[in-house]
Design a protein around this motif. Structure first.
Motif, PDB file in Angstrom:
ATOM      1  N   HIS A  41     -11.624  -1.918  12.595  1.00 50.49           N
ATOM      2  CA  HIS A  41     -10.751  -0.761  12.760  1.00 50.49           C
ATOM      3  C   HIS A  41     -10.661   0.047  11.461  1.00 50.49           C
ATOM      4  O   HIS A  41     -10.741   1.285  11.482  1.00 50.49           O
ATOM      5  CB  HIS A  41      -9.357  -1.217  13.190  1.00 50.49           C
ATOM      6  CG  HIS A  41      -8.396  -0.105  13.443  1.00 50.49           C
ATOM      7  ND1 HIS A  41      -8.394   0.624  14.611  1.00 50.49           N
ATOM      8  CD2 HIS A  41      -7.409   0.424  12.667  1.00 50.49           C
ATOM      9  CE1 HIS A  41      -7.438   1.557  14.550  1.00 50.49           C
ATOM     10  NE2 HIS A  41      -6.826   1.453  13.382  1.00 50.49           N
ATOM     11  N   SER A  42     -10.523  -0.643  10.339  1.00 54.28           N
ATOM     12  CA  SER A  42     -10.447   0.045   9.052  1.00 54.28           C
ATOM     13  C   SER A  42     -11.767   0.728   8.712  1.00 54.28           C
ATOM     14  O   SER A  42     -11.785   1.870   8.235  1.00 54.28           O
ATOM     15  CB  SER A  42     -10.052  -0.938   7.944  1.00 54.28           C
ATOM     16  OG  SER A  42      -8.721  -1.361   8.104  1.00 54.28           O
ATOM     17  N   LEU A  43     -12.877   0.036   8.961  1.00 56.64           N
ATOM     18  CA  LEU A  43     -14.180   0.643   8.689  1.00 56.64           C
ATOM     19  C   LEU A  43     -14.398   1.878   9.554  1.00 56.64           C
ATOM     20  O   LEU A  43     -14.922   2.904   9.091  1.00 56.64           O
ATOM     21  CB  LEU A  43     -15.295  -0.372   8.941  1.00 56.64           C
ATOM     22  CG  LEU A  43     -15.354  -1.585   7.998  1.00 56.64           C
ATOM     23  CD1 LEU A  43     -16.445  -2.550   8.444  1.00 56.64           C
ATOM     24  CD2 LEU A  43     -15.580  -1.160   6.557  1.00 56.64           C
ATOM     25  N   GLU A  44     -13.984   1.800  10.803  1.00 55.06           N
ATOM     26  CA  GLU A  44     -14.145   2.935  11.717  1.00 55.06           C
ATOM     27  C   GLU A  44     -13.335   4.145  11.269  1.00 55.06           C
ATOM     28  O   GLU A  44     -13.670   5.288  11.619  1.00 55.06           O
ATOM     29  CB  GLU A  44     -13.712   2.521  13.127  1.00 55.06           C
ATOM     30  CG  GLU A  44     -14.684   1.554  13.798  1.00 55.06           C
ATOM     31  CD  GLU A  44     -14.056   0.820  14.971  1.00 55.06           C
ATOM     32  OE1 GLU A  44     -12.861   1.076  15.269  1.00 55.06           O
ATOM     33  OE2 GLU A  44     -14.745  -0.023  15.584  1.00 55.06           O
ATOM     34  N   ASN A  45     -12.285   3.903  10.484  1.00 55.69           N
ATOM     35  CA  ASN A  45     -11.399   4.983  10.071  1.00 55.69           C
ATOM     36  C   ASN A  45     -11.574   5.381   8.607  1.00 55.69           C
ATOM     37  O   ASN A  45     -10.666   5.958   7.996  1.00 55.69           O
ATOM     38  CB  ASN A  45      -9.954   4.601  10.365  1.00 55.69           C
ATOM     39  CG  ASN A  45      -9.621   4.697  11.842  1.00 55.69           C
ATOM     40  OD1 ASN A  45      -9.350   5.776  12.352  1.00 55.69           O
ATOM     41  ND2 ASN A  45      -9.689   3.569  12.548  1.00 55.69           N
ATOM     42  N   GLY A  46     -12.743   5.078   8.054  1.00 55.30           N
ATOM     43  CA  GLY A  46     -13.112   5.637   6.764  1.00 55.30           C
ATOM     44  C   GLY A  46     -12.979   4.734   5.558  1.00 55.30           C
ATOM     45  O   GLY A  46     -13.381   5.112   4.458  1.00 55.30           O
ATOM     46  N   VAL A  47     -12.417   3.538   5.710  1.00 55.30           N
ATOM     47  CA  VAL A  47     -12.344   2.594   4.598  1.00 55.30           C
ATOM     48  C   VAL A  47     -13.722   1.974   4.413  1.00 55.30           C
ATOM     49  O   VAL A  47     -14.309   1.462   5.375  1.00 55.30           O
ATOM     50  CB  VAL A  47     -11.288   1.503   4.872  1.00 55.30           C
ATOM     51  CG1 VAL A  47     -11.322   0.425   3.788  1.00 55.30           C
ATOM     52  CG2 VAL A  47      -9.898   2.117   4.976  1.00 55.30           C
ATOM     53  N   ASN A  48     -14.262   2.000   3.210  1.00 55.23           N
ATOM     54  CA  ASN A  48     -15.599   1.429   3.027  1.00 55.23           C
ATOM     55  C   ASN A  48     -15.682   0.436   1.875  1.00 55.23           C
ATOM     56  O   ASN A  48     -16.767   0.077   1.424  1.00 55.23           O
ATOM     57  CB  ASN A  48     -16.649   2.536   2.847  1.00 55.23           C
ATOM     58  CG  ASN A  48     -16.667   3.126   1.449  1.00 55.23           C
ATOM     59  OD1 ASN A  48     -15.684   3.021   0.705  1.00 55.23           O
ATOM     60  ND2 ASN A  48     -17.780   3.742   1.080  1.00 55.23           N
ATOM     61  N   PRO A 288      -3.968  -3.614  12.512  1.00 54.71           N
ATOM     62  CA  PRO A 288      -4.427  -2.224  12.635  1.00 54.71           C
ATOM     63  C   PRO A 288      -3.339  -1.184  12.428  1.00 54.71           C
ATOM     64  O   PRO A 288      -3.598  -0.118  11.871  1.00 54.71           O
ATOM     65  CB  PRO A 288      -5.004  -2.181  14.052  1.00 54.71           C
ATOM     66  CG  PRO A 288      -5.510  -3.573  14.280  1.00 54.71           C
ATOM     67  CD  PRO A 288      -4.497  -4.463  13.607  1.00 54.71           C
ATOM     68  N   GLN A 289      -2.119  -1.475  12.845  1.00 53.37           N
ATOM     69  CA  GLN A 289      -1.028  -0.524  12.629  1.00 53.37           C
ATOM     70  C   GLN A 289      -0.827  -0.260  11.140  1.00 53.37           C
ATOM     71  O   GLN A 289      -0.599   0.883  10.726  1.00 53.37           O
ATOM     72  CB  GLN A 289       0.266  -1.055  13.241  1.00 53.37           C
ATOM     73  CG  GLN A 289       1.466  -0.147  12.993  1.00 53.37           C
ATOM     74  CD  GLN A 289       2.787  -0.773  13.425  1.00 53.37           C
ATOM     75  OE1 GLN A 289       2.809  -1.740  14.187  1.00 53.37           O
ATOM     76  NE2 GLN A 289       3.886  -0.229  12.934  1.00 53.37           N
ATOM     77  N   TYR A 290      -0.906  -1.324  10.320  1.00 58.92           N
ATOM     78  CA  TYR A 290      -0.781  -1.150   8.873  1.00 58.92           C
ATOM     79  C   TYR A 290      -1.912  -0.269   8.353  1.00 58.92           C
ATOM     80  O   TYR A 290      -1.698   0.600   7.494  1.00 58.92           O
ATOM     81  CB  TYR A 290      -0.839  -2.494   8.155  1.00 58.92           C
ATOM     82  CG  TYR A 290       0.301  -3.441   8.428  1.00 58.92           C
ATOM     83  CD1 TYR A 290       1.432  -3.035   9.118  1.00 58.92           C
ATOM     84  CD2 TYR A 290       0.244  -4.762   7.999  1.00 58.92           C
ATOM     85  CE1 TYR A 290       2.477  -3.912   9.367  1.00 58.92           C
ATOM     86  CE2 TYR A 290       1.285  -5.652   8.238  1.00 58.92           C
ATOM     87  CZ  TYR A 290       2.394  -5.221   8.927  1.00 58.92           C
ATOM     88  OH  TYR A 290       3.415  -6.092   9.173  1.00 58.92           O
ATOM     89  N   ALA A 291      -3.113  -0.518   8.865  1.00 61.17           N
ATOM     90  CA  ALA A 291      -4.260   0.278   8.431  1.00 61.17           C
ATOM     91  C   ALA A 291      -4.039   1.752   8.742  1.00 61.17           C
ATOM     92  O   ALA A 291      -4.267   2.623   7.891  1.00 61.17           O
ATOM     93  CB  ALA A 291      -5.531  -0.227   9.102  1.00 61.17           C
ATOM     94  N   ASP A 292      -3.588   2.047   9.959  1.00 62.87           N
ATOM     95  CA  ASP A 292      -3.374   3.443  10.348  1.00 62.87           C
ATOM     96  C   ASP A 292      -2.349   4.117   9.439  1.00 62.87           C
ATOM     97  O   ASP A 292      -2.545   5.254   8.984  1.00 62.87           O
ATOM     98  CB  ASP A 292      -2.898   3.518  11.799  1.00 62.87           C
ATOM     99  CG  ASP A 292      -3.984   3.123  12.793  1.00 62.87           C
ATOM    100  OD1 ASP A 292      -5.169   3.181  12.419  1.00 62.87           O
ATOM    101  OD2 ASP A 292      -3.638   2.770  13.929  1.00 62.87           O
ATOM    102  N   GLU A 293      -1.246   3.416   9.171  1.00 64.05           N
ATOM    103  CA  GLU A 293      -0.200   3.988   8.321  1.00 64.05           C
ATOM    104  C   GLU A 293      -0.693   4.204   6.896  1.00 64.05           C
ATOM    105  O   GLU A 293      -0.429   5.243   6.274  1.00 64.05           O
ATOM    106  CB  GLU A 293       1.023   3.062   8.329  1.00 64.05           C
ATOM    107  CG  GLU A 293       1.715   2.993   9.691  1.00 64.05           C
ATOM    108  CD  GLU A 293       2.765   1.891   9.762  1.00 64.05           C
ATOM    109  OE1 GLU A 293       2.884   1.120   8.773  1.00 64.05           O
ATOM    110  OE2 GLU A 293       3.454   1.788  10.793  1.00 64.05           O
ATOM    111  N   ASN A 294      -1.424   3.221   6.366  1.00 66.63           N
ATOM    112  CA  ASN A 294      -1.901   3.323   4.991  1.00 66.63           C
ATOM    113  C   ASN A 294      -2.975   4.394   4.838  1.00 66.63           C
ATOM    114  O   ASN A 294      -2.997   5.135   3.844  1.00 66.63           O
ATOM    115  CB  ASN A 294      -2.436   1.974   4.523  1.00 66.63           C
ATOM    116  CG  ASN A 294      -1.346   0.927   4.398  1.00 66.63           C
ATOM    117  OD1 ASN A 294      -0.160   1.223   4.521  1.00 66.63           O
ATOM    118  ND2 ASN A 294      -1.739  -0.313   4.169  1.00 66.63           N
ATOM    119  N   ILE A 295      -3.878   4.470   5.814  1.00 66.57           N
ATOM    120  CA  ILE A 295      -4.935   5.478   5.765  1.00 66.57           C
ATOM    121  C   ILE A 295      -4.338   6.880   5.847  1.00 66.57           C
ATOM    122  O   ILE A 295      -4.761   7.794   5.133  1.00 66.57           O
ATOM    123  CB  ILE A 295      -5.962   5.223   6.890  1.00 66.57           C
ATOM    124  CG1 ILE A 295      -6.762   3.939   6.587  1.00 66.57           C
ATOM    125  CG2 ILE A 295      -6.908   6.410   7.045  1.00 66.57           C
ATOM    126  CD1 ILE A 295      -7.570   3.429   7.762  1.00 66.57           C
TER     127      ILE A 295
END
Length: 328
Positions: A41-48, A288-295
């Motif tokens: 989920h994080s990779l899909e949303n731009g974290v690399n 994933p919710q944390y990822a969305d908020e942090n991103i």
């Protein structure tokens, strides 16, 4: 997702990185499928960039499972050599390098990491413990340099045991390392005073960790919050009466939320990412919710300069919560 060049390598990495300690159960148990999904989920949303360690339980194995499913561009993988020091020795105070990293162990630990991750090369290998007196015994650096020459690792870094940033200054200036990982957050911005500017001068990448102060800067902590015994935070917030911590957090909320940020977590992330000397800031995004908020927070505009300076000057609260874990 905004990106930065990673030190002298020039490789572009996301300004927000996936901190993978949570994949090893440090913040509660989750299934392999849940954790793999969180990485993807994080990779899909731009974290690399993914930061893990041999010391993080099953974290490297979980990342390896996720990488086998990932079909995009390979992310930047950072890991850390596991210290062989017994118990908590070497985290709160120095131990001999021969105890932490006996000859041959850096290679052995790296080979295990490569197998767990399922990759041929690790972008950054860090010492999970580092003390400057070790520089007098150079075999460990030669072992890392040999791994780099062989292509098993691409860059060398150190992860500082706690907030004592000054211990890294000599090795940064020596030109032997490519990256430093350090504690940096609203309550402890001291890395800005010396460490980060010197890293900028020598083109050494800075990985900021504990950017949410183990979650405390999200405002979740209450007087009656209970942690499971194996939760990393079980003693972290008990350095002093919890209400002292809660009062500090509430003061931040009252002054800056929602005037300058939608949440405390957003404020904390934007504070850490404000300075251009911070290459990437890692946060646990095993949910994933944390990822969305942090991103989303990382994508916001920088804080106004005067607000950043106000927080830096008036909300610093220098203390070492690791003392309750390693010294008591």
């Amino acid at each position: 997702m905004k990106s930065n060049a990673f030190g002298r390598s020039g490789k572009q990495v996301s300004r927000l990185g996936f901190g993978a300690m949570g994949l090893g159960g440090a913040f509660g148990p989750y299934t392999d499928n849940e954790l793999v999904r969180s990485v993807l989920h994080s990779l899909e949303n731009g974290v690399n960039l993914i930061d893990t360690a041999r010391n993080y339980g099953e974290s490297e194995r979980i990342i390896g499972l996720a990488l086998r499913e990932w079909r995009g561009e390979a992310p930047f993988i950072a890991s850390k050599v596991q210290s062989k020091g017994p118990g908590n020795l070497g985290w709160g105070m120095p131990i001999p390098v021969e105890t932490a990293y006996p000859k041959g162990w850096l290679r052995e630990s790296t080979e295990i990491s490569l197998g767990q991750l399922g990759v041929e090369s690790i972008d950054l290998m860090q010492l999970h413990q580092y003390w400057p007196q070790w520089d007098q015994t150079g075999y460990w650096m030669e072992e890392l340099q040999q791994l780099k020459r062989e292509g098993k690792i691409k860059a060398i870094g150190i992860s500082l045991p706690d907030q004592r940033h000054d211990i890294a200054l000599s090795i940064i200036q020596s030109g032997q390392i490519d990256a430093v990982q350090t504690v940096f957050n609203i309550f402890d911005p001291l890395a800005l005073d010396c460490l980060i500017p010197i890293c900028q001068e020598h083109q050494v990448a800075v990985i900021a960790r504990c950017i949410l102060d183990e979650g405390g800067l999200t405002g979740f902590l209450r007087e009656d919050t209970v942690f499971e015994p194996d939760d990393f935070r079980a003693s972290y917030f008990d350095y002093m009466p919890r209400q002292v911590y809660i009062d500090r957090v509430n003061r931040l909320r009252e002054e800056y939320v929602p005037a300058y940020a939608n949440s405390l977590a957003e404020l904390a992330i934007r504070f850490v990412l404000h300075h251009p000397g911070v290459t990437t800031a890692i946060s646990s995004m095993h949910i994933p919710q944390y990822a969305d908020e942090n991103i989303a927070a990382a994508g916001r505009d920088p804080l106004p300069g005067e607000v950043f300076e106000q927080i830096r000057r008036h909300h610093r609260w220098v203390r070492n919560f690791y003392e309750t874990k390693y010294w008591w």
